[in-house]
Scaffold this active site. Structure first.
Site, PDB file in Angstrom:
ATOM      1  CE1 TYR A 132     -12.432 -29.144 -20.338  1.00 37.28           C
ATOM      2  CE2 TYR A 132     -13.138 -31.317 -21.089  1.00 37.28           C
ATOM      3  CZ  TYR A 132     -13.343 -30.187 -20.327  1.00 37.28           C
ATOM      4  OH  TYR A 132     -14.478 -30.078 -19.554  1.00 37.28           O
TER       5      TYR A 132
ATOM      6  NE  ARG B  29     -19.652 -35.184 -11.835  1.00 36.38           N
ATOM      7  CZ  ARG B  29     -20.445 -36.239 -11.907  1.00 36.38           C
ATOM      8  NH1 ARG B  29     -20.227 -37.292 -11.134  1.00 36.38           N
ATOM      9  NH2 ARG B  29     -21.466 -36.257 -12.741  1.00 36.38           N
TER      10      ARG B  29
ATOM     11  CE  LYS C  43     -24.103 -33.276 -17.672  1.00 37.26           C
ATOM     12  NZ  LYS C  43     -23.914 -31.994 -16.992  1.00 37.26           N
TER      13      LYS C  43
ATOM     14  CE  LYS D 143     -20.935 -33.024 -20.034  1.00 40.76           C
ATOM     15  NZ  LYS D 143     -21.281 -32.093 -19.006  1.00 40.76           N
TER      16      LYS D 143
ATOM     17  CE  LYS E   3     -23.594 -34.131 -10.734  1.00 41.87           C
ATOM     18  NZ  LYS E   3     -23.117 -32.921 -11.447  1.00 41.87           N
TER      19      LYS E   3
ATOM     20  CD  GLU F  80     -34.697 -35.367 -21.468  1.00 39.40           C
ATOM     21  OE1 GLU F  80     -34.790 -34.151 -21.740  1.00 39.40           O
ATOM     22  OE2 GLU F  80     -35.086 -35.851 -20.383  1.00 39.40           O
TER      23      GLU F  80
ATOM     24  CB  SER G 101     -13.080 -33.997 -17.915  1.00 41.94           C
ATOM     25  OG  SER G 101     -14.102 -34.727 -17.247  1.00 41.94           O
TER      26      SER G 101
HETATM   27  C1  PBG Z   1     -22.310 -29.952 -14.806  1.00 46.65           C
HETATM   28  C2  PBG Z   1     -21.402 -30.212 -15.930  1.00 46.65           C
HETATM   29  C3  PBG Z   1     -20.615 -31.361 -16.017  1.00 46.65           C
HETATM   30  C4  PBG Z   1     -19.847 -31.216 -17.153  1.00 46.65           C
HETATM   31  C5  PBG Z   1     -20.185 -30.005 -17.768  1.00 46.65           C
HETATM   32  N1  PBG Z   1     -21.171 -29.390 -16.995  1.00 46.65           N
HETATM   33  C6  PBG Z   1     -20.420 -32.500 -15.105  1.00 46.65           C
HETATM   34  C7  PBG Z   1     -21.486 -33.136 -14.365  1.00 46.65           C
HETATM   35  O1  PBG Z   1     -22.619 -33.244 -14.833  1.00 46.65           O
HETATM   36  O2  PBG Z   1     -21.173 -33.546 -13.261  1.00 46.65           O
HETATM   37  C8  PBG Z   1     -18.843 -32.238 -17.575  1.00 46.65           C
HETATM   38  C9  PBG Z   1     -17.796 -31.830 -18.483  1.00 46.65           C
HETATM   39  C10 PBG Z   1     -16.623 -32.734 -18.548  1.00 46.65           C
HETATM   40  O3  PBG Z   1     -16.561 -33.817 -17.934  1.00 46.65           O
HETATM   41  O4  PBG Z   1     -15.691 -32.344 -19.242  1.00 46.65           O
HETATM   42  N2  PBG Z   1     -23.430 -29.285 -14.907  1.00 46.65           N
END
Ligand code: PBG
Length: 333
Positions: free
Chosen positions: A324, A214, A204, A259, A228, A244, A285
């Site tokens: 989505y 968010r 990730k 991701k 992050k 990882e 997203s």
């Molecule tokens: C958080 C989480 C995130 C997403 C899924 N789980 C965002 C983040 O790490 O801030 C993102 C999914 C998306 O953007 O569609 N644990």
């Protein structure tokens, strides 16, 4: 140069394989089906469904509507959903305590869904960000400003157990703390929840493409981008991502996820080569928002563009895709 009336002497004419619908169908190397798709579903405690401004066409649902939506998706052929909660600010704290409540929003929605659509696979995220007042995925130490790894892992284990007991089929740790997959596996097994799988957000990246999500769960802080980078991966790093994935596999993950998806097709392809486990990809997203926004302006064809984006993720090596666009793919509004 040959004149237009003349023939070239060509021994290879690759266009023969593209000339008709029939041959195009026969030689297609991969394809998309509803079987490949996981639909993210956002839920909230009560009230009518709310649209998310930065994700047109995506909504937050109360538990009853979420279960109805899930049932529609299942009836239309989607095998799995991934649940994400949006809590009122007043229920958030520094340690994300609400995430451990067995009577909380997600366990409640899981039970509603399992009652109405027992055959639908339910996946729930394991991370603190929907529950923390700072929006981070872990326990934040205000003195050092650090996200503390080991105290977070203990909470995640507890959260995974609560979700398992509520009836989820897979927990999906999305936090990127060290050692959490092994610890969560052990905690599930100790609670006799061997049937619950771990779908690890293994690779990730610290991505700007999470912005609209968010907004959806209310974890965005201020206007900018929540940093992050002490736990999510540097977008520049492929080898670190593969490492990882390897660690999560060794720790007992059942499925490995990459991701975001579209900007990281090379990573998906390499993880595919490295493991015999199923590989998931999350079309996040921001990837959704880009396509929808361009289509709203009439700049690209919405349907063709989203199908192409998903097919490319499949071609790169993903067995399953969180997207989505899943409801649209099966015609559920
Ligand atoms: C958080 C989480 C995130 C997403 C899924 N789980 C965002 C983040 O790490 O801030 C993102 C999914 C998306 O953007 O569609 N644990």
């Amino acid at each position: 140069m040959a004149k237009s009336s003349e023939k070239l002497v060509l021994r290879r004419r690759p266009r023969r394989l593209r000339a008709t619908e029939g041959v195009r169908r026969l030689i297609e190397e991969c394809s998309l089906s509803a079987n490949d798709l996981v639909a993210p579903v956002f839920c909230k405690e009560s009230g009518p469904r709310e649209g998310i401004e930065s994700m047109p066409g995506v909504f937050r649902h109360n538990p009853d509507d979420a279960a109805r939506f899930a049932l529609d998706l299942h009836d239309a052929g989607i095998p799995a959903i991934a649940l994400f909660p949006c809590l009122p600010e007043g229920k958030k704290d520094a340690k994300g305590s609400a995430g451990l409540d067995p009577t909380g929003l997600v366990p409640h929605v899981v039970r509603e869904i399992k009652e109405r659509a027992p055959g639908l696979l339910v996946i729930a995220d394991v991370a603190l960000d929907p529950y923390t007042n700072h929006g981070h995925d872990g326990v934040w130490n205000p003195e050092s400003g650090e996200i503390e790894n080991d105290p977070t892992v203990f909470l995640l284990c507890e959260m995974a157990r609560v979700l398992g007991e509520a009836g989820v089929d897979f927990v999906a740790p999305s936090d990127m703390m060290d050692g959490r997959v092994g610890a969560i596996r052990a905690s599930l097994d100790a609670a006799e929840l061997e049937r619950v799988g771990v779908l690890a957000y293994a690779v990730k990246f610290a991505s700007a493409f999470y912005g609209p999500f968010r907004d959806a769960i209310g974890s965005r802080r201020g206007k900018g981008y929540l940093d992050k980078r002490t736990y999510q991966l540097n977008p520049a790093n492929l080898r670190e991502g593969l490492r990882e994935a390897q660690l999560d596999e060794e720790e007992g993950a059942d499925i490995l996820m990459v991701k975001p998806a579209g900007p990281y097709l090379d990573v998906i392809a390499k993880v595919r080569d490295q493991t015999l486990l199923p590989v998931a990809a999350y079309q996040v997203s921001g990837e959704y928002a880009q396509i929808v926004a361009a289509a709203k302006n009439g700049w690209i064809d919405w349907e063709a563009a989203y199908r192409e984006s998903l097919l490319a993720i499949k071609r790169a090596g993903a067995d399953l895709i969180f997207t989505y666009f899943a409801p649209s793919f099966v015609g559920v509004a």
